[in-house]
Design a protein around this motif. Sequence first.
Motif, PDB file in Angstrom:
ATOM      1  N   THR A 147     -15.780  53.213  42.441  1.00 46.47           N
ATOM      2  CA  THR A 147     -14.737  52.417  43.099  1.00 46.47           C
ATOM      3  C   THR A 147     -14.357  51.275  42.137  1.00 46.47           C
ATOM      4  OG1 THR A 147     -16.595  51.387  44.268  1.00 46.47           O
ATOM      5  CG2 THR A 147     -15.216  52.827  45.554  1.00 46.47           C
ATOM      6  N   MET A 165     -11.757  54.479  50.210  1.00 42.03           N
ATOM      7  CA  MET A 165     -12.292  55.130  51.400  1.00 42.03           C
ATOM      8  C   MET A 165     -11.359  56.246  51.901  1.00 42.03           C
ATOM      9  SD  MET A 165     -13.800  53.223  54.745  1.00 42.03           S
ATOM     10  CE  MET A 165     -12.203  52.596  55.175  1.00 42.03           C
ATOM     11  N   HIS A 166     -11.962  57.314  52.410  1.00 42.42           N
ATOM     12  CA  HIS A 166     -11.264  58.446  53.039  1.00 42.42           C
ATOM     13  C   HIS A 166     -10.425  59.272  52.064  1.00 42.42           C
ATOM     14  CE1 HIS A 166     -12.811  57.074  56.771  1.00 42.42           C
ATOM     15  NE2 HIS A 166     -11.918  56.140  57.018  1.00 42.42           N
ATOM     16  N   LYS A 196     -16.172  64.671  45.098  1.00 41.91           N
ATOM     17  CA  LYS A 196     -16.155  65.933  45.846  1.00 41.91           C
ATOM     18  C   LYS A 196     -14.754  66.546  45.853  1.00 41.91           C
ATOM     19  CE  LYS A 196     -19.988  65.397  49.113  1.00 41.91           C
ATOM     20  NZ  LYS A 196     -20.313  65.139  50.536  1.00 41.91           N
ATOM     21  N   THR A 215     -25.204  53.271  48.588  1.00 39.70           N
ATOM     22  CA  THR A 215     -25.150  52.886  50.005  1.00 39.70           C
ATOM     23  C   THR A 215     -26.000  53.913  50.756  1.00 39.70           C
ATOM     24  OG1 THR A 215     -23.274  54.271  50.651  1.00 39.70           O
ATOM     25  CG2 THR A 215     -22.748  52.098  49.719  1.00 39.70           C
ATOM     26  N   SER A 232     -23.516  60.856  52.036  1.00 40.91           N
ATOM     27  CA  SER A 232     -22.568  61.890  51.615  1.00 40.91           C
ATOM     28  C   SER A 232     -23.143  62.777  50.503  1.00 40.91           C
ATOM     29  CB  SER A 232     -21.272  61.224  51.148  1.00 40.91           C
ATOM     30  OG  SER A 232     -20.373  62.158  50.649  1.00 40.91           O
ATOM     31  N   THR A 281     -24.470  66.300  51.454  1.00 40.61           N
ATOM     32  CA  THR A 281     -23.678  67.256  52.232  1.00 40.61           C
ATOM     33  C   THR A 281     -22.651  68.022  51.399  1.00 40.61           C
ATOM     34  OG1 THR A 281     -21.630  66.079  52.877  1.00 40.61           O
ATOM     35  CG2 THR A 281     -23.667  65.407  53.982  1.00 40.61           C
ATOM     36  N   LEU A 325     -30.319  49.600  42.062  1.00 39.38           N
ATOM     37  CA  LEU A 325     -28.850  49.529  42.109  1.00 39.38           C
ATOM     38  C   LEU A 325     -28.352  49.006  43.444  1.00 39.38           C
ATOM     39  CD1 LEU A 325     -27.824  52.931  40.456  1.00 39.38           C
ATOM     40  CD2 LEU A 325     -28.141  50.707  39.368  1.00 39.38           C
ATOM     41  N   LEU A 341     -26.294  45.141  47.285  1.00 41.30           N
ATOM     42  CA  LEU A 341     -25.408  45.718  48.299  1.00 41.30           C
ATOM     43  C   LEU A 341     -25.326  44.726  49.461  1.00 41.30           C
ATOM     44  CD1 LEU A 341     -23.819  48.327  49.101  1.00 41.30           C
ATOM     45  CD2 LEU A 341     -25.876  49.060  50.313  1.00 41.30           C
ATOM     46  N   PRO A 342     -24.095  44.246  49.789  1.00 36.74           N
ATOM     47  CA  PRO A 342     -23.982  43.213  50.826  1.00 36.74           C
ATOM     48  C   PRO A 342     -24.610  43.658  52.153  1.00 36.74           C
ATOM     49  CG  PRO A 342     -21.873  43.551  49.712  1.00 36.74           C
ATOM     50  CD  PRO A 342     -22.796  44.629  49.224  1.00 36.74           C
ATOM     51  N   HIS A 364     -25.926  60.255  61.805  1.00 33.89           N
ATOM     52  CA  HIS A 364     -26.137  61.664  61.411  1.00 33.89           C
ATOM     53  C   HIS A 364     -27.424  62.175  62.070  1.00 33.89           C
ATOM     54  CE1 HIS A 364     -23.208  60.518  58.511  1.00 33.89           C
ATOM     55  NE2 HIS A 364     -23.965  60.362  57.448  1.00 33.89           N
ATOM     56  N   LEU A 370     -26.900  65.931  58.326  1.00 32.27           N
ATOM     57  CA  LEU A 370     -25.466  66.036  58.620  1.00 32.27           C
ATOM     58  C   LEU A 370     -24.921  67.414  58.234  1.00 32.27           C
ATOM     59  CD1 LEU A 370     -22.794  64.678  59.489  1.00 32.27           C
ATOM     60  CD2 LEU A 370     -22.601  63.755  57.174  1.00 32.27           C
ATOM     61  N   HIS A 397     -14.736  53.455  58.166  1.00 36.57           N
ATOM     62  CA  HIS A 397     -15.602  54.591  58.512  1.00 36.57           C
ATOM     63  C   HIS A 397     -16.954  54.177  59.093  1.00 36.57           C
ATOM     64  CE1 HIS A 397     -17.210  58.668  58.019  1.00 36.57           C
ATOM     65  NE2 HIS A 397     -18.319  58.063  57.642  1.00 36.57           N
ATOM     66  N   ALA A 398     -17.752  53.502  58.269  1.00 36.29           N
ATOM     67  CA  ALA A 398     -19.137  53.241  58.670  1.00 36.29           C
ATOM     68  C   ALA A 398     -19.204  52.291  59.871  1.00 36.29           C
ATOM     69  CB  ALA A 398     -19.908  52.666  57.482  1.00 36.29           C
TER      70      ALA A 398
HETATM   71  P1  NAD Z   1     -18.132  52.836  50.441  1.00 35.73           P
HETATM   72  O1  NAD Z   1     -18.460  53.823  49.399  1.00 35.73           O
HETATM   73  O2  NAD Z   1     -16.725  52.841  50.965  1.00 35.73           O
HETATM   74  O3  NAD Z   1     -18.553  51.404  49.926  1.00 35.73           O
HETATM   75  C1  NAD Z   1     -18.283  50.251  50.714  1.00 35.73           C
HETATM   76  C2  NAD Z   1     -18.075  49.049  49.809  1.00 35.73           C
HETATM   77  O4  NAD Z   1     -19.301  48.689  49.202  1.00 35.73           O
HETATM   78  C3  NAD Z   1     -17.103  49.319  48.670  1.00 35.73           C
HETATM   79  O5  NAD Z   1     -16.286  48.183  48.530  1.00 35.73           O
HETATM   80  C4  NAD Z   1     -18.019  49.493  47.468  1.00 35.73           C
HETATM   81  O6  NAD Z   1     -17.377  49.146  46.261  1.00 35.73           O
HETATM   82  C5  NAD Z   1     -19.149  48.555  47.806  1.00 35.73           C
HETATM   83  N1  NAD Z   1     -20.431  48.905  47.192  1.00 35.73           N
HETATM   84  C6  NAD Z   1     -20.998  50.123  47.149  1.00 35.73           C
HETATM   85  N2  NAD Z   1     -22.186  50.072  46.547  1.00 35.73           N
HETATM   86  C7  NAD Z   1     -22.396  48.783  46.196  1.00 35.73           C
HETATM   87  C8  NAD Z   1     -23.481  48.078  45.568  1.00 35.73           C
HETATM   88  N3  NAD Z   1     -24.599  48.715  45.203  1.00 35.73           N
HETATM   89  N4  NAD Z   1     -23.376  46.748  45.381  1.00 35.73           N
HETATM   90  C9  NAD Z   1     -22.273  46.093  45.796  1.00 35.73           C
HETATM   91  N5  NAD Z   1     -21.217  46.695  46.403  1.00 35.73           N
HETATM   92  C10 NAD Z   1     -21.273  48.019  46.604  1.00 35.73           C
HETATM   93  O7  NAD Z   1     -19.097  52.973  51.711  1.00 35.73           O
HETATM   94  P2  NAD Z   1     -19.778  54.210  52.431  1.00 35.73           P
HETATM   95  O8  NAD Z   1     -19.933  53.800  53.822  1.00 35.73           O
HETATM   96  O9  NAD Z   1     -20.945  54.686  51.682  1.00 35.73           O
HETATM   97  O10 NAD Z   1     -18.704  55.389  52.320  1.00 35.73           O
HETATM   98  C11 NAD Z   1     -17.638  55.564  53.230  1.00 35.73           C
HETATM   99  C12 NAD Z   1     -16.887  56.829  52.869  1.00 35.73           C
HETATM  100  O11 NAD Z   1     -17.809  57.911  52.734  1.00 35.73           O
HETATM  101  C13 NAD Z   1     -15.893  57.251  53.906  1.00 35.73           C
HETATM  102  O12 NAD Z   1     -14.702  57.684  53.276  1.00 35.73           O
HETATM  103  C14 NAD Z   1     -16.557  58.411  54.606  1.00 35.73           C
HETATM  104  O13 NAD Z   1     -15.649  59.324  55.160  1.00 35.73           O
HETATM  105  C15 NAD Z   1     -17.376  59.012  53.506  1.00 35.73           C
HETATM  106  N6  NAD Z   1     -18.575  59.748  53.963  1.00 35.73           N
HETATM  107  C16 NAD Z   1     -18.607  61.088  53.728  1.00 35.73           C
HETATM  108  C17 NAD Z   1     -19.702  61.844  54.117  1.00 35.73           C
HETATM  109  C18 NAD Z   1     -19.710  63.316  53.806  1.00 35.73           C
HETATM  110  O14 NAD Z   1     -20.679  63.990  54.049  1.00 35.73           O
HETATM  111  N7  NAD Z   1     -18.651  63.857  53.259  1.00 35.73           N
HETATM  112  C19 NAD Z   1     -20.788  61.230  54.742  1.00 35.73           C
HETATM  113  C20 NAD Z   1     -20.743  59.853  54.973  1.00 35.73           C
HETATM  114  C21 NAD Z   1     -19.625  59.108  54.568  1.00 35.73           C
END
Ligand code: NAD
Length: 346
Positions: free
Chosen positions: A41, A69-70, A104, A120, A124, A127, A157, A161-162, A176, A232, A253-254
């Motif tokens: 990102t 996202m998405h 993906k 995070t 994902s 899956t 890493l 993470l906030p 899940h 999941l 999403h989350a």
């Molecule tokens: P994200 O990837 O959107 O991250 C959220 C925020 O946290 C972003 O701004 C990112 O830059 C920041 N961030 C991530 N890691 C960081 C770190 N280590 N330190 C500081 N900042 C960090 O969050 P998410 O909830 O993991 O992902 C959401 C997306 O994942 C959605 O689009 C959802 O649909 C998808 N998803 C897909 C599946 C699947 O199986 N396909 C499962 C779960 C989620």
Amino acid sequence: MPGAFTHDVPSQRVVFALGAVARIGDEVAHLKIERALVIATPGSGARLGARIVELIGKRAVGLHAEAVMHVPRAVAEGGVAAALQANADGLVAVGGGSAIGLAKAIARDTGLPIIAVPTTYSGSEGTPIWGQSEGDRKQTGRDWKVLPRTIVYDPDLTMKLPAAVSAASGMNAIAHCVEGIWVPERTPVSMALAMEALRRFGPHLPRVIADGSDAEARGECLIAAWLAGTVLTTGTGLHHKLAHALGGLGLPHAETHAIILPHVTRFNLATAPEANERLGDALKAKDPADALLAMVRSFPIPQRLRDVGLDEAKIPDVARQAAALGIKEPRPVTIEDATEILRRAY
Ligand code: NAD
């Protein structure tokens, strides 16, 4: 007599260690990737991506830090174009579900193998499910091509993470697992993984929120996230269907998962004593729905659908979409049921 099942989950190579990211070059070589494109990102994700490019060294061809996202269609197309232009023969996705989601989408269209370096807890990486959005609809599909071949988990890493992202993505993974206990596709393995993930998240996610630098709790949550992603893969039910429809409306999403989970759980467990018992056991709670609500309440995340921008007028449409799916387990869902769940969450 236990229910019939088919367990069909391919294995993945999973590397877990504090400092594991230093071995990313070896993992790229292990898959015989010569030209890895790193996907991330923007912002802090891009800085981490640049570090990964450096660690991979000669086998890296660049960084594409355009994930959002998405996975909007244009972002997916941009990713495929970047991979083709770089003549990449593999992808290294570093970040959360957004970065992994873009990798993906590229893998779906190009067949390139993915190494995931998750930061995070959304799961994902475990899956074969891809997602893509267009307008106010989100489409998902399953394709084994998009399942990352290798996952590298490094708690280091995730230290920054906030708390809000840790909490929301952790609740997404918990969802899940909760749903994994009642979906019709559940298997003895998926249920065991769901229980184990919940046992780890239960005490350790609150610890992570209280102190982001708690390395032990961070590690436990990453392991739980891996198990949750695998769960999941088995199947989804009412909870994920509602979250999917709400995600299509642009809700985060989350956070959306976290908000609706206690309400869907209360509805489903009312007629599912076995699932109630299992979840109570894993979460060490008499009332699992209450325990989930208490968790969400104690976390620094939005608490109601109105707080994440849901237009109340959209509730009937979302309820209709959910009811039209003909979900039967653990109980049938009418439009009125789905409306009531959404209203409570609103
Ligand atoms: P994200 O990837 O959107 O991250 C959220 C925020 O946290 C972003 O701004 C990112 O830059 C920041 N961030 C991530 N890691 C960081 C770190 N280590 N330190 C500081 N900042 C960090 O969050 P998410 O909830 O993991 O992902 C959401 C997306 O994942 C959605 O689009 C959802 O649909 C998808 N998803 C897909 C599946 C699947 O199986 N396909 C499962 C779960 C989620």
